[in-house]
Design an enzyme around this catalytic site. Structure first.
Site, PDB file in Angstrom:
ATOM      1  N   ASP A  10     -59.884 -48.724 -16.754  1.00  0.00           N
ATOM      2  CA  ASP A  10     -59.604 -47.873 -15.592  1.00  0.00           C
ATOM      3  C   ASP A  10     -60.253 -48.595 -14.407  1.00  0.00           C
ATOM      4  O   ASP A  10     -61.469 -48.774 -14.376  1.00  0.00           O
ATOM      5  CB  ASP A  10     -60.250 -46.507 -15.836  1.00  0.00           C
ATOM      6  CG  ASP A  10     -60.158 -45.585 -14.629  1.00  0.00           C
ATOM      7  OD1 ASP A  10     -59.798 -46.049 -13.516  1.00  0.00           O
ATOM      8  OD2 ASP A  10     -60.458 -44.391 -14.794  1.00  0.00           O
ATOM      9  N   ILE A  11     -59.446 -49.001 -13.451  1.00  0.00           N
ATOM     10  CA  ILE A  11     -59.939 -49.850 -12.363  1.00  0.00           C
ATOM     11  C   ILE A  11     -61.054 -49.161 -11.550  1.00  0.00           C
ATOM     12  O   ILE A  11     -61.891 -49.836 -10.951  1.00  0.00           O
ATOM     13  CB  ILE A  11     -58.760 -50.312 -11.457  1.00  0.00           C
ATOM     14  CG1 ILE A  11     -59.136 -51.583 -10.686  1.00  0.00           C
ATOM     15  CG2 ILE A  11     -58.309 -49.198 -10.515  1.00  0.00           C
ATOM     16  CD1 ILE A  11     -57.953 -52.282 -10.048  1.00  0.00           C
ATOM     17  N   ASN A  24     -49.236 -46.468  -1.043  1.00  0.00           N
ATOM     18  CA  ASN A  24     -47.933 -46.388  -0.370  1.00  0.00           C
ATOM     19  C   ASN A  24     -48.180 -46.545   1.125  1.00  0.00           C
ATOM     20  O   ASN A  24     -49.327 -46.521   1.575  1.00  0.00           O
ATOM     21  CB  ASN A  24     -47.191 -45.096  -0.718  1.00  0.00           C
ATOM     22  CG  ASN A  24     -47.987 -43.877  -0.347  1.00  0.00           C
ATOM     23  OD1 ASN A  24     -48.359 -43.704   0.822  1.00  0.00           O
ATOM     24  ND2 ASN A  24     -48.283 -43.021  -1.315  1.00  0.00           N
ATOM     25  N   VAL A  33     -52.543 -44.993  -9.817  1.00  0.00           N
ATOM     26  CA  VAL A  33     -53.838 -45.612  -9.565  1.00  0.00           C
ATOM     27  C   VAL A  33     -54.396 -45.172  -8.206  1.00  0.00           C
ATOM     28  O   VAL A  33     -55.610 -45.032  -8.024  1.00  0.00           O
ATOM     29  CB  VAL A  33     -53.734 -47.156  -9.712  1.00  0.00           C
ATOM     30  CG1 VAL A  33     -52.972 -47.806  -8.584  1.00  0.00           C
ATOM     31  CG2 VAL A  33     -55.117 -47.770  -9.871  1.00  0.00           C
ATOM     32  N   ASP A  34     -53.508 -44.928  -7.249  1.00  0.00           N
ATOM     33  CA  ASP A  34     -53.897 -44.462  -5.914  1.00  0.00           C
ATOM     34  C   ASP A  34     -54.657 -43.133  -6.015  1.00  0.00           C
ATOM     35  O   ASP A  34     -55.755 -42.970  -5.459  1.00  0.00           O
ATOM     36  CB  ASP A  34     -52.609 -44.296  -5.084  1.00  0.00           C
ATOM     37  CG  ASP A  34     -52.856 -44.192  -3.590  1.00  0.00           C
ATOM     38  OD1 ASP A  34     -54.031 -44.221  -3.171  1.00  0.00           O
ATOM     39  OD2 ASP A  34     -51.876 -44.078  -2.850  1.00  0.00           O
ATOM     40  N   SER A 117     -47.030 -52.090  -7.939  1.00  0.00           N
ATOM     41  CA  SER A 117     -45.581 -51.785  -7.996  1.00  0.00           C
ATOM     42  C   SER A 117     -45.028 -51.552  -9.397  1.00  0.00           C
ATOM     43  O   SER A 117     -43.857 -51.213  -9.533  1.00  0.00           O
ATOM     44  CB  SER A 117     -44.729 -52.880  -7.328  1.00  0.00           C
ATOM     45  OG  SER A 117     -44.828 -52.815  -5.918  1.00  0.00           O
ATOM     46  N   THR A 118     -45.839 -51.745 -10.447  1.00  0.00           N
ATOM     47  CA  THR A 118     -45.258 -51.674 -11.800  1.00  0.00           C
ATOM     48  C   THR A 118     -45.282 -50.275 -12.409  1.00  0.00           C
ATOM     49  O   THR A 118     -44.875 -50.090 -13.557  1.00  0.00           O
ATOM     50  CB  THR A 118     -45.975 -52.638 -12.772  1.00  0.00           C
ATOM     51  OG1 THR A 118     -47.341 -52.221 -12.924  1.00  0.00           O
ATOM     52  CG2 THR A 118     -45.920 -54.060 -12.277  1.00  0.00           C
ATOM     53  N   GLY A 119     -45.780 -49.284 -11.661  1.00  0.00           N
ATOM     54  CA  GLY A 119     -45.762 -47.907 -12.143  1.00  0.00           C
ATOM     55  C   GLY A 119     -44.560 -47.185 -11.571  1.00  0.00           C
ATOM     56  O   GLY A 119     -43.407 -47.547 -11.833  1.00  0.00           O
ATOM     57  N   VAL A 120     -44.827 -46.193 -10.747  1.00  0.00           N
ATOM     58  CA  VAL A 120     -43.774 -45.383 -10.126  1.00  0.00           C
ATOM     59  C   VAL A 120     -42.775 -46.246  -9.337  1.00  0.00           C
ATOM     60  O   VAL A 120     -41.586 -45.930  -9.270  1.00  0.00           O
ATOM     61  CB  VAL A 120     -44.406 -44.315  -9.207  1.00  0.00           C
ATOM     62  CG1 VAL A 120     -43.353 -43.589  -8.398  1.00  0.00           C
ATOM     63  CG2 VAL A 120     -45.199 -43.319 -10.033  1.00  0.00           C
TER      64      VAL A 120
HETATM   65  P1  ADP Z   1     -46.925 -48.185  -7.867  1.00  0.00           P
HETATM   66  O1  ADP Z   1     -46.465 -46.989  -7.087  1.00  0.00           O
HETATM   67  O2  ADP Z   1     -47.317 -49.362  -6.988  1.00  0.00           O
HETATM   68  O3  ADP Z   1     -45.955 -48.570  -8.944  1.00  0.00           O
HETATM   69  P2  ADP Z   1     -48.693 -46.859  -9.801  1.00  0.00           P
HETATM   70  O4  ADP Z   1     -50.041 -46.303  -9.539  1.00  0.00           O
HETATM   71  O5  ADP Z   1     -47.611 -45.903 -10.189  1.00  0.00           O
HETATM   72  O6  ADP Z   1     -48.318 -47.734  -8.515  1.00  0.00           O
HETATM   73  O7  ADP Z   1     -48.817 -47.939 -10.952  1.00  0.00           O
HETATM   74  C1  ADP Z   1     -49.355 -49.226 -10.761  1.00  0.00           C
HETATM   75  C2  ADP Z   1     -50.051 -49.678 -12.026  1.00  0.00           C
HETATM   76  O8  ADP Z   1     -51.343 -49.074 -12.091  1.00  0.00           O
HETATM   77  C3  ADP Z   1     -49.361 -49.317 -13.331  1.00  0.00           C
HETATM   78  O9  ADP Z   1     -49.433 -50.436 -14.198  1.00  0.00           O
HETATM   79  C4  ADP Z   1     -50.218 -48.180 -13.876  1.00  0.00           C
HETATM   80  O10 ADP Z   1     -50.187 -48.159 -15.286  1.00  0.00           O
HETATM   81  C5  ADP Z   1     -51.574 -48.613 -13.402  1.00  0.00           C
HETATM   82  N1  ADP Z   1     -52.636 -47.595 -13.324  1.00  0.00           N
HETATM   83  C6  ADP Z   1     -52.564 -46.256 -13.166  1.00  0.00           C
HETATM   84  N2  ADP Z   1     -53.783 -45.709 -13.119  1.00  0.00           N
HETATM   85  C7  ADP Z   1     -54.671 -46.740 -13.243  1.00  0.00           C
HETATM   86  C8  ADP Z   1     -56.091 -46.833 -13.285  1.00  0.00           C
HETATM   87  N3  ADP Z   1     -56.887 -45.759 -13.166  1.00  0.00           N
HETATM   88  N4  ADP Z   1     -56.655 -48.075 -13.426  1.00  0.00           N
HETATM   89  C9  ADP Z   1     -55.872 -49.166 -13.540  1.00  0.00           C
HETATM   90  N5  ADP Z   1     -54.542 -49.145 -13.509  1.00  0.00           N
HETATM   91  C10 ADP Z   1     -53.945 -47.940 -13.370  1.00  0.00           C
END
Ligand code: ADP
Length: 168
Positions: A10-11, A24, A33-34, A117-120
């Site tokens: 978890d970052i 965003n 992650v945001d 960018s690899t999530g939502v």
């Molecule tokens: P985006 O809108 O840029 O795609 P997201 O937050 O939906 O951003 O996802 C970006 C990446 O962050 C994905 O690989 C997701 O699995 C990862 N992620 C989500 N929460 C955390 C966290 N707490 N720590 C690290 N990576 C995370």
């Protein structure tokens, strides 16, 4: 020599100079992650972000880390994936470059990136990881920097495997 490393974590828990946020363009928080970064940093982070006036896709802005173990947060705005022909690779590479430039300008030694960018936003992980590693390698090869460690912080074991293959 700059060390590139992939870990699964978890970052928000990382004790590095800066963690990068996949933000965003409003910089006013979101999911993924945001959301996790804003929750862990506390409300002062949102107050700081409000003063930044948003951020263009492909660019990044820096704030302090407040309650996070990281001293700084670099808010990078990745592209939404639209099939790959809308400039997504260039914009994603630009996020990594701009983040590294800001870290270098602050004379930081360590930075950790999530999979921007690899999530939502839907950017395919394999292509995004390849571009992330290539962009960091090209930056470190061409730029004088205080950075000694770049961490690719993967949320899932699958993502970690992708990065490990690229870094081996
Ligand atoms: P985006 O809108 O840029 O795609 P997201 O937050 O939906 O951003 O996802 C970006 C990446 O962050 C994905 O690989 C997701 O699995 C990862 N992620 C989500 N929460 C955390 C966290 N707490 N720590 C690290 N990576 C995370």
């Amino acid at each position: 020599m700059i060390e590139l490393r992939a870990i699964q974590a978890d970052i928000t828990t990382l004790e590095v100079d800066a963690i990068v946020n996949a933000a965003n363009s409003s910089l006013l928080g979101g999911g993924g992650v945001d959301g996790a970064i804003h929750r862990a940093a506390g409300p002062e982070l949102l107050q700081a972000c409000r003063l930044l006036g948003g951020c263009k896709t492909g660019d990044a802005k820096l704030t302090r880390g407040y309650k996070l173990p990281a001293s700084f947060v670099i808010h990078a705005v990745g592209p939404v994936w639209n099939g790959g022909t809308m400039g997504e690779p260039e914009l994603l590479a630009s996020c990594y470059r701009r983040s590294l430039e800001l870290a270098t300008a602050e004379r930081l030694t360590g930075i950790a990136f999530p999979g921007i960018s690899t999530g939502v936003f839907g950017y395919p992980v394999a292509g995004a990881a390849e571009l992330a590693v290539a962009t960091v390698r090209s930056f470190t090869a061409s730029t004088e920097s205080t950075l000694s460690q770049v961490i690719f912080c993967c949320f899932s074991a699958d993502d970690l495997a992708v990065y490990r293959r690229l870094l081996d």
